[in-house]
Design an enzyme around this catalytic site. Structure first.
Site, PDB file in Angstrom:
ATOM      1  N   CYS A  53      -7.185  -4.552   2.344  1.00 26.75           N
ATOM      2  CA  CYS A  53      -6.011  -4.798   3.186  1.00 26.75           C
ATOM      3  C   CYS A  53      -6.466  -5.680   4.329  1.00 26.75           C
ATOM      4  O   CYS A  53      -7.576  -5.517   4.840  1.00 26.75           O
ATOM      5  CB  CYS A  53      -5.496  -3.462   3.693  1.00 26.75           C
ATOM      6  N   ASP A  81      -8.488   8.640   1.118  1.00 26.18           N
ATOM      7  CA  ASP A  81      -9.244   9.865   0.847  1.00 26.18           C
ATOM      8  C   ASP A  81      -8.537  11.128   1.351  1.00 26.18           C
ATOM      9  O   ASP A  81      -8.578  12.177   0.703  1.00 26.18           O
ATOM     10  CB  ASP A  81     -10.645   9.758   1.463  1.00 26.18           C
ATOM     11  N   ILE A 104      -6.666   2.089  15.933  1.00 20.34           N
ATOM     12  CA  ILE A 104      -6.233   2.626  14.626  1.00 20.34           C
ATOM     13  C   ILE A 104      -6.855   1.849  13.463  1.00 20.34           C
ATOM     14  O   ILE A 104      -7.376   2.436  12.524  1.00 20.34           O
ATOM     15  CB  ILE A 104      -4.682   2.581  14.486  1.00 20.34           C
ATOM     16  N   ARG A 117      -8.513   0.958   5.161  1.00 15.73           N
ATOM     17  CA  ARG A 117      -7.384   1.814   4.817  1.00 15.73           C
ATOM     18  C   ARG A 117      -7.587   2.623   3.529  1.00 15.73           C
ATOM     19  O   ARG A 117      -6.857   2.452   2.546  1.00 15.73           O
ATOM     20  CB  ARG A 117      -6.100   0.993   4.718  1.00 15.73           C
ATOM     21  N   PRO A 118      -8.566   3.515   3.523  1.00 13.38           N
ATOM     22  CA  PRO A 118      -8.750   4.355   2.331  1.00 13.38           C
ATOM     23  C   PRO A 118      -7.622   5.375   2.207  1.00 13.38           C
ATOM     24  O   PRO A 118      -6.800   5.516   3.123  1.00 13.38           O
ATOM     25  CB  PRO A 118     -10.074   5.072   2.622  1.00 13.38           C
ATOM     26  N   ARG A 120       0.812  -1.217   0.000  1.00  7.42           N
ATOM     27  CA  ARG A 120       0.000   0.000   0.000  1.00  7.42           C
ATOM     28  C   ARG A 120       0.848   1.270   0.000  1.00  7.42           C
ATOM     29  O   ARG A 120       0.459   2.286  -0.554  1.00  7.42           O
ATOM     30  CB  ARG A 120      -0.881   0.037   1.250  1.00  7.42           C
TER      31      ARG A 120
HETATM   32  C1  UD1 Z   1       1.425   3.717   8.482  1.00  8.61           C
HETATM   33  C2  UD1 Z   1       2.450   2.633   8.644  1.00  8.61           C
HETATM   34  C3  UD1 Z   1       1.825   1.396   9.299  1.00  8.61           C
HETATM   35  C4  UD1 Z   1       1.163   1.785  10.615  1.00  8.61           C
HETATM   36  C5  UD1 Z   1       0.210   2.947  10.413  1.00  8.61           C
HETATM   37  C6  UD1 Z   1      -0.355   3.475  11.718  1.00  8.61           C
HETATM   38  C7  UD1 Z   1       3.926   3.049   6.775  1.00  8.61           C
HETATM   39  C8  UD1 Z   1       4.432   2.601   5.462  1.00  8.61           C
HETATM   40  N1  UD1 Z   1       2.961   2.290   7.329  1.00  8.61           N
HETATM   41  O1  UD1 Z   1       0.397   3.218   7.624  1.00  8.61           O
HETATM   42  O2  UD1 Z   1       2.864   0.451   9.535  1.00  8.61           O
HETATM   43  O3  UD1 Z   1       0.433   0.677  11.112  1.00  8.61           O
HETATM   44  O4  UD1 Z   1       0.870   4.042   9.756  1.00  8.61           O
HETATM   45  O5  UD1 Z   1       0.661   3.831  12.582  1.00  8.61           O
HETATM   46  O6  UD1 Z   1       4.393   4.014   7.338  1.00  8.61           O
HETATM   47  N2  UD1 Z   1      -7.078   6.636   6.974  1.00  8.61           N
HETATM   48  C9  UD1 Z   1      -8.205   7.142   6.355  1.00  8.61           C
HETATM   49  N3  UD1 Z   1      -8.035   7.872   5.201  1.00  8.61           N
HETATM   50  C10 UD1 Z   1      -6.811   8.121   4.656  1.00  8.61           C
HETATM   51  C11 UD1 Z   1      -5.666   7.609   5.321  1.00  8.61           C
HETATM   52  C12 UD1 Z   1      -5.830   6.867   6.471  1.00  8.61           C
HETATM   53  O7  UD1 Z   1      -9.328   6.947   6.802  1.00  8.61           O
HETATM   54  O8  UD1 Z   1      -6.719   8.810   3.619  1.00  8.61           O
HETATM   55  C13 UD1 Z   1      -7.243   5.879   8.242  1.00  8.61           C
HETATM   56  C14 UD1 Z   1      -6.739   4.436   8.146  1.00  8.61           C
HETATM   57  O9  UD1 Z   1      -7.732   3.585   7.631  1.00  8.61           O
HETATM   58  C15 UD1 Z   1      -6.422   4.134   9.613  1.00  8.61           C
HETATM   59  C16 UD1 Z   1      -5.896   5.479  10.130  1.00  8.61           C
HETATM   60  O10 UD1 Z   1      -6.386   6.458   9.217  1.00  8.61           O
HETATM   61  O11 UD1 Z   1      -7.586   3.789  10.313  1.00  8.61           O
HETATM   62  C17 UD1 Z   1      -4.409   5.592  10.236  1.00  8.61           C
HETATM   63  O12 UD1 Z   1      -3.827   5.122   9.037  1.00  8.61           O
HETATM   64  P1  UD1 Z   1      -2.458   5.707   8.467  1.00  8.61           P
HETATM   65  O13 UD1 Z   1      -1.707   6.418   9.534  1.00  8.61           O
HETATM   66  O14 UD1 Z   1      -2.743   6.455   7.223  1.00  8.61           O
HETATM   67  O15 UD1 Z   1      -1.703   4.370   8.099  1.00  8.61           O
HETATM   68  P2  UD1 Z   1      -0.636   4.226   6.967  1.00  8.61           P
HETATM   69  O16 UD1 Z   1       0.025   5.534   6.753  1.00  8.61           O
HETATM   70  O17 UD1 Z   1      -1.223   3.521   5.805  1.00  8.61           O
END
Ligand code: UD1
Length: 439
Positions: A117, A125, A335, A122-123, A93
């Site tokens: 995933c 947006d 999370i 994990r969107p 991702r």
């Molecule tokens: C990163 C880490 C991952 C870790 C996670 C949380 C990397 C490569 N991966 O993943 O190992 O588990 O942080 O610490 O650094 N979300 C939305 N919309 C978005 C983006 C995220 O709703 O556009 C939500 C996700 O579904 C989740 C939360 O926000 O519930 C946090 O996710 P995020 O911090 O974005 O995770 P990653 O960056 O993918």
């Protein structure tokens, strides 16, 4: 398909060195897109996810090479194809991290949507909304994000994230580094990997302040230059080895990792009765963390939250520790909505865990028993390895390609600490254990 076979019940003792952090290395590699000058990386871990990111850059036309010492050279001056295809994004991702840099450098990008995933929806947006606020026009069609910048260059914007997002913060920080004007990121992620990226961008000429806090200010510059970048220690890997020492009743030191990367985790270990010692780097030694316990750990409760809270990437490993602690522990995951896939597998090893929505109640038992189990995602797999080290008898973990995404030479490092562990690769059967270790 490879499997890992562990004969449990041997205390792990000794010292291992932390590798470079996968989650820091991935955005640092994507940052190479922001400049047409060469970028050199040190302490790059040899991992499947890193290979995927390198393949992605090469697929765009970049010149990439890596040596055995973890030194990587990336030159994107020859990149012409601003695309991240489905075949690569579906395996990782974090490939979406190239979106912001591609838009900032080329004014256009075509990046596959990551899709489902194992640990949750994990969107992305918030990544897209932020880029739109900076002047990108985005269409999502046929499973791809097609983005262009009609003005030719992104512009600064004030962006408040609804929820803390690590890669979202990184993506927008990279895009903003080359945007016209000032970008403010509010409710930004404070993870050490975000700070490593900000430090790296600064050494490429970016103007960024406030990283490590919830408000990051990026004043765009017209171009960035090449630099020598160093990946920080993998705090999740380091914590996993410390947990391996504790769950097996041993005494493990991890070198080349700063204790302040792991404050929340180490605090919970101390609450559980572990003896934690730390050393700061000096001219004679690296920084290090040592953990041991006299007797069983006590159960403690944890709740995951963004940094500096307890990391979701250590929830599964901590649960493995609690499976053999005395008392009962409440583990709350805030999370990701589906990050308890290890529970079923741990139960196969005798663990007593009751799940209720985002909460698991773990009743510690004296000993787990070895069993065949299946790795379901990266950190869940690490918890099964830990459980296997503590269990009586043999544990066979299948689908270990998940582990290879994030743990460099895991059997070798655990073997170095005295674990009886081997990888079974169809056609080869490489045994990795100390000469003196009985099976
Ligand atoms: C990163 C880490 C991952 C870790 C996670 C949380 C990397 C490569 N991966 O993943 O190992 O588990 O942080 O610490 O650094 N979300 C939305 N919309 C978005 C983006 C995220 O709703 O556009 C939500 C996700 O579904 C989740 C939360 O926000 O519930 C946090 O996710 P995020 O911090 O974005 O995770 P990653 O960056 O993918």
């Amino acid at each position: 398909m490879d499997s890992i076979i562990i004969q449990g019940g041997r205390p792990l003792n000794g010292t291992v060195e932390a590798s470079g952090a996968k989650n820091a290395a991935l955005p640092l590699l994507a940052a190479a897109i922001l400049t047409d000058k060469p970028v050199i990386y040190h302490r790059m871990p040899h991992l499947r996810d890193i290979t995927t990111m390198i393949t992605l850059l090469a697929n765009q036309g970049a010149d990439v090479s890596m040596d055995d010492q973890g030194c990587v050279h990336v030159d994107t001056s020859t990149s012409t194809n601003p695309e991240a295809p489905y075949e690569l994004v579906k395996t990782m991702r974090a490939s979406a991290l190239v979106l912001g840099p591609l838009l900032a450098r080329f004014g256009r990008a075509r990046v596959s949507l990551p899709g489902g995933c194992a640990i949750g929806a994990r969107p992305m947006d918030m990544h897209l909304k932020g880029l739109e606020a900076m002047g990108a026009v985005i269409e999502v069609e046929h499973g791809y994000v097609d983005a262009t910048v009609p003005a030719g260059r992104l512009h600064g914007a004030r962006i408040a994230f609804d929820k803390v997002t690590v890669t979202g913060t990184e993506n927008l920080m990279m895009a903003a580094a080359l945007a016209d004007g000032v970008t403010i990121l509010e409710n930004a992620a404070r993870e050490p990997e975000v700070v490593n990226l900000a430090d790296s961008l600064r050494s490429m000429g970016a103007d960024i302040t406030g990283d490590g806090s919830s408000n990051i200010r990026i004043c765009g510059v017209t171009s960035l230059h090449g630099a020598d970048l160093t990946v920080i220690a993998d705090r999740i890997e380091a914590a996993t080895y410390l947990a391996a020492g504790l769950i097996s009743g041993g005494d493990v030191t991890v070198r080349k990792v700063e204790a302040d990367l792991l404050d929340a985790f180490l605090a919970r270990l101390r609450d559980a009765g572990a003896i934690v010692e730390v050393g700061n780097a000096s001219k004679d030694s690296d920084s290090w963390i040592r953990c041991k316990a006299s007797g069983r750990l006590k159960s403690v409760n944890i709740e995951t939250s963004p940094h500096p809270g307890f990391p979701t990437d250590l929830q599964a490993q901590f649960m493995a520790l609690m499976c053999v602690a005395s008392g009962s522990s409440v583990i709350r995951e805030t999370i990701f909505e589906n990050r308890f896939m290890h529970v079923q597998e741990l139960r196969r090893m005798g663990a007593r865990i009751v799940l209720n929505g985002n909460t698991a109640v773990v009743e510690g038992i004296e000993a787990l028993s070895g069993a065949p189990v299946m790795a379901t995602d990266l950190r869940a797999s690490a918890s099964l390895v830990l459980a296997g080290l503590a269990a009586q008898g043999e544990t066979v973990i299948s689908r270990v390609y998940h582990i290879d995404r994030g743990y460099e030479r895991i059997e070798e490092k655990l073997g170095q600490l005295g674990a009886c562990i081997r990888r079974n690769t169809p056609h080869t059967d490489m045994f990795r254990r100390p000469e003196s270790a009985p099976i």
